[in-house]
Design an enzyme around this catalytic site. Structure first.
Site, PDB file in Angstrom:
ATOM      1  N   ASP A 301       3.780  42.224  53.994  1.00 17.56           N
ATOM      2  CA  ASP A 301       3.250  41.713  52.723  1.00 17.56           C
ATOM      3  C   ASP A 301       4.279  41.778  51.597  1.00 17.56           C
ATOM      4  O   ASP A 301       5.245  42.529  51.658  1.00 17.56           O
ATOM      5  CB  ASP A 301       2.050  42.556  52.288  1.00 17.56           C
ATOM      6  CG  ASP A 301       0.823  42.341  53.156  1.00 17.56           C
ATOM      7  OD1 ASP A 301       0.941  41.682  54.206  1.00 17.56           O
ATOM      8  OD2 ASP A 301      -0.245  42.852  52.785  1.00 17.56           O
ATOM      9  N   ASP A 302       3.968  41.038  50.554  1.00 20.99           N
ATOM     10  CA  ASP A 302       4.605  41.134  49.217  1.00 20.99           C
ATOM     11  C   ASP A 302       5.972  40.451  49.106  1.00 20.99           C
ATOM     12  O   ASP A 302       6.503  40.345  48.015  1.00 20.99           O
ATOM     13  CB  ASP A 302       4.789  42.596  48.740  1.00 20.99           C
ATOM     14  CG  ASP A 302       3.475  43.336  48.560  1.00 20.99           C
ATOM     15  OD1 ASP A 302       2.408  42.733  48.805  1.00 20.99           O
ATOM     16  OD2 ASP A 302       3.511  44.531  48.190  1.00 20.99           O
ATOM     17  N   HIS A 351      -0.571  35.549  49.770  1.00 22.86           N
ATOM     18  CA  HIS A 351      -0.857  36.889  49.221  1.00 22.86           C
ATOM     19  C   HIS A 351      -1.066  36.786  47.708  1.00 22.86           C
ATOM     20  O   HIS A 351      -0.742  37.716  46.977  1.00 22.86           O
ATOM     21  CB  HIS A 351       0.298  37.826  49.576  1.00 22.86           C
ATOM     22  CG  HIS A 351      -0.032  39.286  49.489  1.00 22.86           C
ATOM     23  ND1 HIS A 351      -1.237  39.820  49.913  1.00 22.86           N
ATOM     24  CD2 HIS A 351       0.693  40.351  49.033  1.00 22.86           C
ATOM     25  CE1 HIS A 351      -1.233  41.138  49.706  1.00 22.86           C
ATOM     26  NE2 HIS A 351      -0.082  41.471  49.167  1.00 22.86           N
ATOM     27  N   HIS A 355      -0.108  38.778  42.869  1.00 19.37           N
ATOM     28  CA  HIS A 355      -0.607  40.057  43.396  1.00 19.37           C
ATOM     29  C   HIS A 355      -1.629  40.720  42.485  1.00 19.37           C
ATOM     30  O   HIS A 355      -1.565  41.914  42.224  1.00 19.37           O
ATOM     31  CB  HIS A 355       0.565  41.006  43.667  1.00 19.37           C
ATOM     32  CG  HIS A 355       0.304  41.991  44.767  1.00 19.37           C
ATOM     33  ND1 HIS A 355      -0.398  43.158  44.560  1.00 19.37           N
ATOM     34  CD2 HIS A 355       0.621  41.989  46.077  1.00 19.37           C
ATOM     35  CE1 HIS A 355      -0.474  43.837  45.695  1.00 19.37           C
ATOM     36  NE2 HIS A 355       0.135  43.135  46.641  1.00 19.37           N
ATOM     37  N   HIS A 445       5.370  46.195  54.715  1.00 19.20           N
ATOM     38  CA  HIS A 445       5.806  45.425  53.543  1.00 19.20           C
ATOM     39  C   HIS A 445       7.292  45.136  53.671  1.00 19.20           C
ATOM     40  O   HIS A 445       8.088  46.080  53.722  1.00 19.20           O
ATOM     41  CB  HIS A 445       5.533  46.212  52.258  1.00 19.20           C
ATOM     42  CG  HIS A 445       4.064  46.435  52.009  1.00 19.20           C
ATOM     43  ND1 HIS A 445       3.353  47.439  52.633  1.00 19.20           N
ATOM     44  CD2 HIS A 445       3.175  45.766  51.244  1.00 19.20           C
ATOM     45  CE1 HIS A 445       2.083  47.382  52.247  1.00 19.20           C
ATOM     46  NE2 HIS A 445       1.945  46.374  51.398  1.00 19.20           N
TER      47      HIS A 445
HETATM   48 NI    NI Z   1       0.432  43.505  48.702  1.00 22.46          NI
END
Ligand code: NI
Length: 502
Positions: A301-302, A351, A355, A445
């Site tokens: 993620d991210d 995503h 965020h 991540h």
């Molecule tokens: Ni995240």
């Protein structure tokens, strides 16, 4: 959205695919609006990377901040880092809201106070670069945003506050008079009486494509937060004599961008986004039958971030595939990495744009967060993501229905490696290996060095146990994934070969 006489007060609205890849919101999409800044395309800037700050302490706070760095410009990176760190420190200590002109800190705070920073390039040229940070945080039941624009003069390698676009103190005083005059009588909720020649109040200066100076204020500084962004455009003819050498360079960069450098033309974008695109799917989907093979899905993620390229090398070396849940802001900065993911058999999911905790937003703002990331990712890979991982893994019935309407399936996780809370690479690998079972979805991540470092170990150890690494939809095979459904977490629909959890 309303504007009159060069003053704009915006409420958030739902945006489609905007005219620039890094466009911050609907506030920036009205071409005739004089306070509109044409943001530069970060993917066109050599040596640009994005850094992510997340909350890795205990507590209920939801922290996510991103800011860029520029190779060979450590002073810019340092200044952006310090700016974000100072705001975060004030947020953590509950002292935000006590700045001049801001309402006092509300006593009723939400269960999960949130802090969120995203950025745009206010201008880019070989001489100058402007980075606009948008710093949002929950204040009681409200959401409050501050805006600050940091300038980097590439000629004399200095990182500067916005007031350095002006020659000096007398020019700041003159600008204050001009701005005050334009605000006076504009709207009843705006109070021009608070305008003073203070650098802190004039900390977000940039130029529109005509070269007019755009002065942006923080929520609460000159009007109540519910009125959103208040900005004033001072015509180029009036502001010209006030500008410093850096100011002139910044103005030139903003005007030049319109001639094609760095900005995407609205016409081109409209054409691009009206073309129907196929649903994103791994180029190797169908090569593994997870009803027979022992499958596991690694998810990152991210990102993308500075370590993502290295991670892709590692995954490729093990013939492992993964699912990347990218933010829209980072997709805009690293479109080539997203294309590489798709080429190499991975899958890119959504995503959100910046965020935000979707459960804290109205339906229209949640839609905006999801939709803008869809646009940025689709623009990068030419396919439309079908998966959404909600930030912080938080979701509710409303979020699921918004996602469902947008044709997205929600994806949680069954194994949390703790990389986001500061676990080291060994701990991250141990947790992934200990938690993995057939049909597991593992949370990592790619913006975390520990996760990138842990990946070779995870691949070796789970590989020895007979696991095959696939993308999330492949876990579910022919049974498929339903839009609006929640998959991957305990309690969700079971992947083939994996028992349903209570
Ligand atoms: Ni995240």
């Amino acid at each position: 959205m309303r504007f009159a006489g060069g003053i704009a007060i915006f409420a958030a609205t739902v945006a489609g695919c905007g005219p620039t890849t890094a466009s911050s919101s609907a506030e920036d999409l009205v071409p005739s609006e004089p306070t509109m800044i044409n943001y530069g395309d970060p993917s066109q800037v050599n040596g640009l990377d994005v850094h992510t700050v997340t909350g890795d302490g205990p507590g209920d706070q939801r922290v996510h901040a991103v800011y860029p760095s520029l190779e060979g410009a450590p002073r810019l990176t340092g200044k952006l880092h310090r700016t974000v760190a100072e705001w975060l420190d004030r947020f953590n200590h509950g002292t935000l809201g006590n700045a001049p002109g801001e309402k006092a800190w509300e006593t009723a705070s939400p269960a999960h106070p949130e802090f969120n920073v995203d950025w745009q390039l206010a201008a880019v040229s070989s001489q100058v670069i402007g980075v606009r940070l948008r710093i949002g945080r929950s204040a009681g039941a409200d959401w409050v945003e501050a805006r600050t624009t940091v300038w980097y003069d590439r000629v004399d390698t200095r990182a500067l506050d916005s007031d350095a676009l002006l020659r000096g103190r007398p020019e700041l005083a003159e600008l204050a008079v001009l701005v005050k005059g334009r605000l006076a009588g504009s709207r009843p909720e705006v109070n021009p009486g608070v305008i003073r020649p203070e650098a802190e109040l004039f900390d977000s200066l940039a130029f529109n494509p005509r070269g007019d100076l755009v002065v942006e204020f923080d929520d609460h500084q000159v009007a109540s937060a519910s009125h959103g962004r208040v900005a004033v455009a001072v015509p180029a003819s009036e502001v010209g004599p006030l500008l410093s050498a850096t100011g002139v360079r910044a103005q030139r960069a903003a005007v030049k961008a319109v001639a094609g450098m760095g900005a995407v033309s609205p016409q081109r974008t409209i054409r691009e986004t009206s073309i129907p695109r196929p649903r994103a799917e791994s180029s190797q989907a169908g090569s593994v039958d997870c009803a027979k093979a022992k499958c596991v899905a690694l998810t990152y993620d991210d990102g993308p971030g500075p370590g993502t390229g290295r991670l892709l090398d590692v995954l490729g070396g093990h013939r492992a595939r993964a699912t990347f849940f990218s933010t829209g802001t980072n997709a805009s900065a690293y479109p080539e990495l997203l294309r590489r993911m798709m080429r190499e058999g991975h899958l890119v999911g959504n995503h959100t744009w910046s965020h935000r905790d979707l459960t804290s937003l109205t339906d229209s703002k949640a839609t905006d967060q999801i939709d803008r990331a869809q646009c940025a990712i689709t623009r990068a890979i030419g396919q439309v993501p079908g998966l959404l991982r909600p930030p912080y893994g938080v979701t509710d019935g409303r979020t699921a229905s918004v996602a469902g309407r947008l044709g997205l399936t929600l994806v949680g996780w069954s194994v949390d490696t703790g990389d986001e809370r500061g676990a080291d690479a060994k701990t991250v690998a141990d947790r992934a290996v200990a938690g993995a079972g057939r049909g597991s979805v593992i949370l990592l991540h790619d913006v975390r060095g520990s996760a990138v470092e842990a990946t070779p170990d995870i691949l070796r150890r789970l590989g020895r146990k007979g696991y095959t690494f696939v993308t999330v939809p492949e876990l579910y095979g022919s049974q498929g994934m339903r839009a609006g459904g929640i998959y991957g977490s305990e309690g969700g629909p079971a992947a083939p070969g994996r028992p349903a959890m209570p």
